[in-house]
Design an enzyme around this catalytic site. Structure first.
Site, PDB file in Angstrom:
ATOM      1  N   CYS A  18     -18.999   0.694  -1.425  1.00 34.52           N
ATOM      2  CA  CYS A  18     -18.238   1.943  -1.563  1.00 34.52           C
ATOM      3  C   CYS A  18     -18.830   3.096  -0.763  1.00 34.52           C
ATOM      4  O   CYS A  18     -18.102   3.830  -0.102  1.00 34.52           O
ATOM      5  CB  CYS A  18     -18.070   2.324  -3.037  1.00 34.52           C
ATOM      6  SG  CYS A  18     -19.602   2.715  -3.915  1.00 34.52           S
ATOM      7  N   HIS A  75     -19.992   5.014  -8.419  1.00 29.22           N
ATOM      8  CA  HIS A  75     -18.977   4.556  -7.469  1.00 29.22           C
ATOM      9  C   HIS A  75     -18.385   5.797  -6.818  1.00 29.22           C
ATOM     10  O   HIS A  75     -18.266   6.839  -7.459  1.00 29.22           O
ATOM     11  CB  HIS A  75     -17.894   3.758  -8.200  1.00 29.22           C
ATOM     12  CG  HIS A  75     -16.862   3.194  -7.290  1.00 29.22           C
ATOM     13  ND1 HIS A  75     -17.117   2.142  -6.436  1.00 29.22           N
ATOM     14  CD2 HIS A  75     -15.568   3.540  -7.082  1.00 29.22           C
ATOM     15  CE1 HIS A  75     -16.021   1.848  -5.756  1.00 29.22           C
ATOM     16  NE2 HIS A  75     -15.059   2.699  -6.116  1.00 29.22           N
ATOM     17  N   HIS A  81     -10.928   3.744  -1.702  1.00 31.51           N
ATOM     18  CA  HIS A  81     -12.297   3.312  -1.983  1.00 31.51           C
ATOM     19  C   HIS A  81     -12.445   1.820  -1.742  1.00 31.51           C
ATOM     20  O   HIS A  81     -11.454   1.106  -1.531  1.00 31.51           O
ATOM     21  CB  HIS A  81     -12.683   3.654  -3.426  1.00 31.51           C
ATOM     22  CG  HIS A  81     -11.845   2.962  -4.461  1.00 31.51           C
ATOM     23  ND1 HIS A  81     -12.372   2.120  -5.401  1.00 31.51           N
ATOM     24  CD2 HIS A  81     -10.499   2.985  -4.708  1.00 31.51           C
ATOM     25  CE1 HIS A  81     -11.407   1.668  -6.186  1.00 31.51           C
ATOM     26  NE2 HIS A  81     -10.263   2.181  -5.785  1.00 31.51           N
TER      27      HIS A  81
END
Length: 147
Positions: free
Chosen positions: A57, A108, A120
């Site tokens: 990510c 994240h 993402h």
């Protein structure tokens, strides 16, 4: 006369280098993020990865910000969450970073597109677009930052 011309050229080059970079309009940011999605869609998640063979990510955010939005951000999620200015969720605009706590010590990150959507690299779906109001993401939302 030659010295004057060289000095003038040098001054103009210096002024151009010091000028602020042009920021993209919101519609341009959305377009660039949609292009990034179309070019990276489905790329599998790979911890530590930074290519279309596999990306995590934070690398995906760093690459997308650099290559599509002309912004520089650090490589790790821990460093990205300290970048820029913290903003409230109701202040989100295209290109803002959104952060989630996905585990006790796991973060994240994604990039806000618009209308509650963010881009993402998901561990389950690879590079994808999700919605902030999905139960999984809304329960884990941590903060947003503007670079």
């Amino acid at each position: 006369m030659r010295r004057f011309e060289l000095a003038l050229i040098g001054c103009l080059v210096w002024m151009a280098a010091c000028a602020p970079t042009r920021t993209l309009r919101h519609s341009d940011v959305v377009s660039q993020l949609e292009i990034a999605h179309s070019e990276w869609r489905g790329t599998p998640y790979r911890m530590g990865g930074s290519t279309k063979r596999g990306v995590d990510c934070s690398a995906f955010v760093q690459i997308t910000m650099r290559d599509y939005l002309r912004q520089s951000v650090p490589r790790s999620t821990d460093a990205q969450i300290r970048t820029g200015k913290r903003i409230r969720p109701n202040q989100l605009t295209p290109g803002d970073l959104v952060f989630f706590r996905t585990g006790r010590r796991t973060l994240h990150v994604g990039i806000y597109i618009n209308e509650g959507r963010f881009l993402h690299a998901s561990t389950s779906s690879g590079v994808t677009i999700s919605r902030l109001n999905e139960p999984y993401w809304s329960r884990r939302f941590l903060q947003a930052r503007r670079v």
